[in-house]
Design a protein around this motif. Structure first.
Motif, PDB file in Angstrom:
ATOM      1  N   HIS A 148       0.870  -1.186   0.000  1.00 26.64           N
ATOM      2  CA  HIS A 148       0.000   0.000   0.000  1.00 26.64           C
ATOM      3  C   HIS A 148       0.908   1.237   0.000  1.00 26.64           C
ATOM      4  CE1 HIS A 148      -3.544   2.366   2.052  1.00 26.64           C
ATOM      5  NE2 HIS A 148      -2.893   3.094   1.151  1.00 26.64           N
ATOM      6  N   ILE A 149       1.025   1.838  -1.194  1.00 26.36           N
ATOM      7  CA  ILE A 149       1.903   3.001  -1.369  1.00 26.36           C
ATOM      8  C   ILE A 149       1.089   4.271  -1.111  1.00 26.36           C
ATOM      9  CG2 ILE A 149       3.396   4.222  -3.011  1.00 26.36           C
ATOM     10  CD1 ILE A 149       3.509   1.556  -4.631  1.00 26.36           C
ATOM     11  N   VAL A 150       1.676   5.223  -0.405  1.00 27.77           N
ATOM     12  CA  VAL A 150       0.969   6.466  -0.060  1.00 27.77           C
ATOM     13  C   VAL A 150       1.837   7.677  -0.399  1.00 27.77           C
ATOM     14  CG1 VAL A 150      -0.211   7.752   1.780  1.00 27.77           C
ATOM     15  CG2 VAL A 150      -0.057   5.255   1.912  1.00 27.77           C
ATOM     16  N   LEU A 151       1.228   8.677  -0.992  1.00 25.22           N
ATOM     17  CA  LEU A 151       1.881   9.976  -1.157  1.00 25.22           C
ATOM     18  C   LEU A 151       1.085  10.949  -0.295  1.00 25.22           C
ATOM     19  CD1 LEU A 151       4.237  11.196  -2.852  1.00 25.22           C
ATOM     20  CD2 LEU A 151       2.528  11.942  -4.505  1.00 25.22           C
ATOM     21  N   GLU A 152       1.683  11.410   0.777  1.00 24.83           N
ATOM     22  CA  GLU A 152       0.982  12.324   1.692  1.00 24.83           C
ATOM     23  C   GLU A 152       1.949  13.376   2.186  1.00 24.83           C
ATOM     24  OE1 GLU A 152      -0.390  10.445   5.348  1.00 24.83           O
ATOM     25  OE2 GLU A 152       1.203   8.947   5.225  1.00 24.83           O
ATOM     26  N   ASN A 153       1.404  14.514   2.576  1.00 28.88           N
ATOM     27  CA  ASN A 153       2.234  15.582   3.103  1.00 28.88           C
ATOM     28  C   ASN A 153       1.324  16.566   3.810  1.00 28.88           C
ATOM     29  OD1 ASN A 153       4.176  17.917   3.221  1.00 28.88           O
ATOM     30  ND2 ASN A 153       5.383  16.466   2.016  1.00 28.88           N
ATOM     31  N   ASP A 154       1.740  17.068   4.965  1.00 27.73           N
ATOM     32  CA  ASP A 154       0.911  18.057   5.669  1.00 27.73           C
ATOM     33  C   ASP A 154       0.844  19.360   4.902  1.00 27.73           C
ATOM     34  OD1 ASP A 154       0.300  16.382   7.699  1.00 27.73           O
ATOM     35  OD2 ASP A 154       1.961  17.027   8.995  1.00 27.73           O
ATOM     36  N   ASP A 155       1.913  19.634   4.144  1.00 24.42           N
ATOM     37  CA  ASP A 155       2.006  20.915   3.442  1.00 24.42           C
ATOM     38  C   ASP A 155       1.631  20.753   1.969  1.00 24.42           C
ATOM     39  OD1 ASP A 155       2.672  23.330   2.374  1.00 24.42           O
ATOM     40  OD2 ASP A 155       4.823  23.216   2.852  1.00 24.42           O
ATOM     41  N   PRO A 189      -5.587   9.065   4.706  1.00 22.33           N
ATOM     42  CA  PRO A 189      -5.487  10.352   5.401  1.00 22.33           C
ATOM     43  C   PRO A 189      -5.986  11.490   4.518  1.00 22.33           C
ATOM     44  CG  PRO A 189      -3.399   9.146   5.496  1.00 22.33           C
ATOM     45  CD  PRO A 189      -4.293   8.392   4.570  1.00 22.33           C
ATOM     46  N   LYS A 190      -6.241  12.650   5.152  1.00 24.94           N
ATOM     47  CA  LYS A 190      -6.715  13.803   4.363  1.00 24.94           C
ATOM     48  C   LYS A 190      -5.728  14.088   3.223  1.00 24.94           C
ATOM     49  CE  LYS A 190      -4.506  17.263   7.259  1.00 24.94           C
ATOM     50  NZ  LYS A 190      -4.632  18.394   8.147  1.00 24.94           N
ATOM     51  N   HIS A 191      -6.213  14.669   2.176  1.00 23.69           N
ATOM     52  CA  HIS A 191      -5.481  14.988   0.929  1.00 23.69           C
ATOM     53  C   HIS A 191      -4.278  14.057   0.680  1.00 23.69           C
ATOM     54  CE1 HIS A 191      -2.685  17.470   3.334  1.00 23.69           C
ATOM     55  NE2 HIS A 191      -3.683  18.234   3.706  1.00 23.69           N
ATOM     56  N   SER A 192      -4.603  12.841   0.230  1.00 23.94           N
ATOM     57  CA  SER A 192      -3.523  11.865   0.003  1.00 23.94           C
ATOM     58  C   SER A 192      -3.826  10.982  -1.215  1.00 23.94           C
ATOM     59  CB  SER A 192      -3.352  10.982   1.246  1.00 23.94           C
ATOM     60  OG  SER A 192      -4.571  10.342   1.555  1.00 23.94           O
ATOM     61  N   TRP A 193      -2.761  10.458  -1.792  1.00 23.80           N
ATOM     62  CA  TRP A 193      -2.809   9.615  -3.002  1.00 23.80           C
ATOM     63  C   TRP A 193      -2.378   8.199  -2.625  1.00 23.80           C
ATOM     64  CZ3 TRP A 193      -3.893   8.689  -7.995  1.00 23.80           C
ATOM     65  CH2 TRP A 193      -3.082   7.850  -8.753  1.00 23.80           C
ATOM     66  N   HIS A 194      -3.105   7.191  -3.132  1.00 26.06           N
ATOM     67  CA  HIS A 194      -2.859   5.794  -2.733  1.00 26.06           C
ATOM     68  C   HIS A 194      -2.784   4.834  -3.917  1.00 26.06           C
ATOM     69  CE1 HIS A 194      -3.709   6.735   1.494  1.00 26.06           C
ATOM     70  NE2 HIS A 194      -4.377   7.723   0.907  1.00 26.06           N
TER      71      HIS A 194
END
Ligand code: AHR
Length: 497
Positions: free
Chosen positions: A448-455, A487-492
């Motif tokens: 399960h690959i995730v691209l996430e960042n708070d900013d 998670p909020k605003h994230s790519w999976h």
């Protein structure tokens, strides 16, 4: 937030044409010079091809690259770019107000394409030129030998034909900015006559007819309808182009632009099918979305470029995290339309509105948008599945009823894997995704690959990758039910097998 999805192996959209993961290299800015080609660079091979850049491209598994433009092609004389380099003329490129040295041309591009394991999608100039130039270029590239142009290719050092299969009949001919801009009827007539002759030279080629430059054009979608009236039976695809930008810093709307993309594709499908009905034709025209991306960050900087300079830093958008989310969502939309979109080109590939950046004479790095493109290209091969999705929705300033969840899945018969691509568009809340996968008995989560960042505005620079994926996403598949946390605003990218 909670969203539900059902995947059923018999609900298939289409087999995906790998060429939807294509890209684009134009003679523009530092795409060619200082991008893919930089003789003398420490990483350049004997042809001047930068190997650090080639490695980033081969990792992407780019199946096809459009060349040489773009607006550039409408003023280009391809003969200037072949033969001994010392004899090649310097010319004004009026499209981008720079000087073109012609040290790189058709043959170098074909060699480069082979070296990164990609196909060539060649565009002909229907701005300043027409039938004669197009048939000569095709004869030069694809005819085996024994004629003036094919023998000239041999004399230039390329004994074997280039065997280029896919050809664009001009570029954005609806745009007043285009050199040799044409009305739909003017373009349609010229494109038809060019297509006819090109297919006489080589009946194995496929041709792309120009459509609108974007949905905001005053002639959209009549340009497609009127030009296809002429070209319908002679071509195989109609071209679509679209760029987006978060100009008003309205991210809720920005992440919903893929709804506009979806509408654009549906409209052009309808236009094609309307002309098909009108002509009582048995033939279906497919779509070539041969320019798409985010483009706006560099607009102001481009106004300061010194005219007639050589390979200046034009259109060098520095992409942030939210751009990567929109690019992911645009890729999901293209996959959802893979029954009709058979070619698509992320515009462009290196330095110019691109996933890959370089320093001339220095290093290279991955922009944020590199990652969703990589994921879709590598894991999005096979059969697109039609998911049944139930998601909570939101309204933004520009869109109503935007599903928080954007998702599609692809079954790869070779690896026997299903990959779920998913975006949580919410800027505030995490989402639980429940996906019914009973149709795939025994399937579990491989990765399960995730691209996430708070900013949302985080960017990557040379040596500092603030935005990069991890593979510690939270998901589990038990008894045919996949549960995943987004998670909020994230790519999976959830790989099942
Ligand atoms: O990709 C940059 C430019 O965008 C292309 O040259 C043109 O076709 C489009 O307007």
């Amino acid at each position: 937030l909670k969203a539900k999805m059902t995947l059923e192996k018999d609900f298939m959209i289409s087999e995906i044409d790998n060429r939807i993961y294509g890209s684009f290299i134009e003679h523009l800015g530092r795409a060619v010079y200082g991008g893919i080609y930089e003789p003398g660079h420490p990483e350049a091979d004997e042809n001047g091809f930068r190997q650090d850049v080639s490695k980033l491209i081969t990792d992407l598994q780019v199946p096809i690259v459009r060349y040489p433009g773009g607006n550039f092609v409408s003023g280009y004389n391809w003969e200037d770019g072949v033969g001994p380099k010392e004899n090649r003329p310097r010319k004004l490129d009026l499209a981008w107000r720079v000087t073109e040295t012609n040290q790189f041309g058709t043959n170098e591009f074909v060699d480069w394409a082979r070296s990164v394991n990609t196909e060539v999608m060649m565009a002909v100039n229907l701005g300043t030129r027409g039938i004669d130039e197009a048939r000569n270029l095709l004869e030069y590239c694809n005819h085996p030998g024994g004629t003036y142009w094919s023998d000239l290719r041999k004399q230039h050092g390329w004994a074997q034909p280039h065997a280029i299969k896919t050809w664009c009949l001009g570029n954005e001919m609806d745009g007043p900015w285009q050199i040799g801009h044409k009305t739909a009827d003017e373009y349609g007539r010229l494109a038809l006559e060019t297509a006819k002759v090109m297919k006489w030279v080589d009946p194995t080629i496929e041709l792309v007819s120009c459509g609108s430059s974007n949905t905001g054009m005053p002639t959209f979608p009549q340009y497609e309808a009127a030009s296809l009236e002429h070209t319908y039976e002679a071509v195989d695809y109609v071209s679509l182009h679209q760029y987006y930008g978060n100009r008003n810093n309205d991210t809720a709307s920005y992440l919903a632009y893929s709804l506009d993309l979806d509408h654009f594709i549906k409209t052009i499908k309808s236009v094609c099918d309307y002309i098909k009905a009108k002509k009582r034709s048995k033939k279906t025209i497919n779509l070539s979305f041969d320019e798409w991306n985010v483009w706006f960050h560099s607009n102001e900087a481009d106004k300061k470029i010194e005219p007639w300079s050589i390979a200046p830093p034009q259109l060098e958008d520095v992409y942030n995290f939210e751009d990567a989310l929109l690019v992911g969502s645009m890729l999901i939309t293209l996959i959802k339309h893979s029954d009709r979109v058979k070619i698509a080109c992320l515009a462009q590939l290196v330095n110019v509105i691109a996933p890959i950046m370089t320093e001339s004479g220095g290093g290279s790095w991955k922009q944020t948008i590199y990652y969703p493109y990589l994921h879709a290209s590598v894991y999005g091969r096979g059969i697109a599945l039609q998911p049944v999705i139930s998601s909570p929705k939101y309204d933004s300033r520009q869109f109503t009823d935007v599903p928080y969840l954007d998702s599609v899945a692809v079954y790869n018969p070779d690896s026997e894997e299903v990959t779920v691509f998913a975006l949580n568009r919410s800027l505030e809340e995490a989402m639980t995704l429940e996906c019914d996968i009973r149709s795939y008995p025994g399937f579990g989560v491989i990765e399960h690959i995730v691209l996430e960042n708070d900013d949302l505005k985080a960017v990557n620079t040379f040596g500092k990758e603030a935005v990069k994926p991890h593979n510690n996403g939270h998901s589990a598949a038990i008894d045919g039910l996949l549960q995943a946390s987004l998670p909020k605003h994230s790519w999976h990218v959830i790989r099942l097998g």
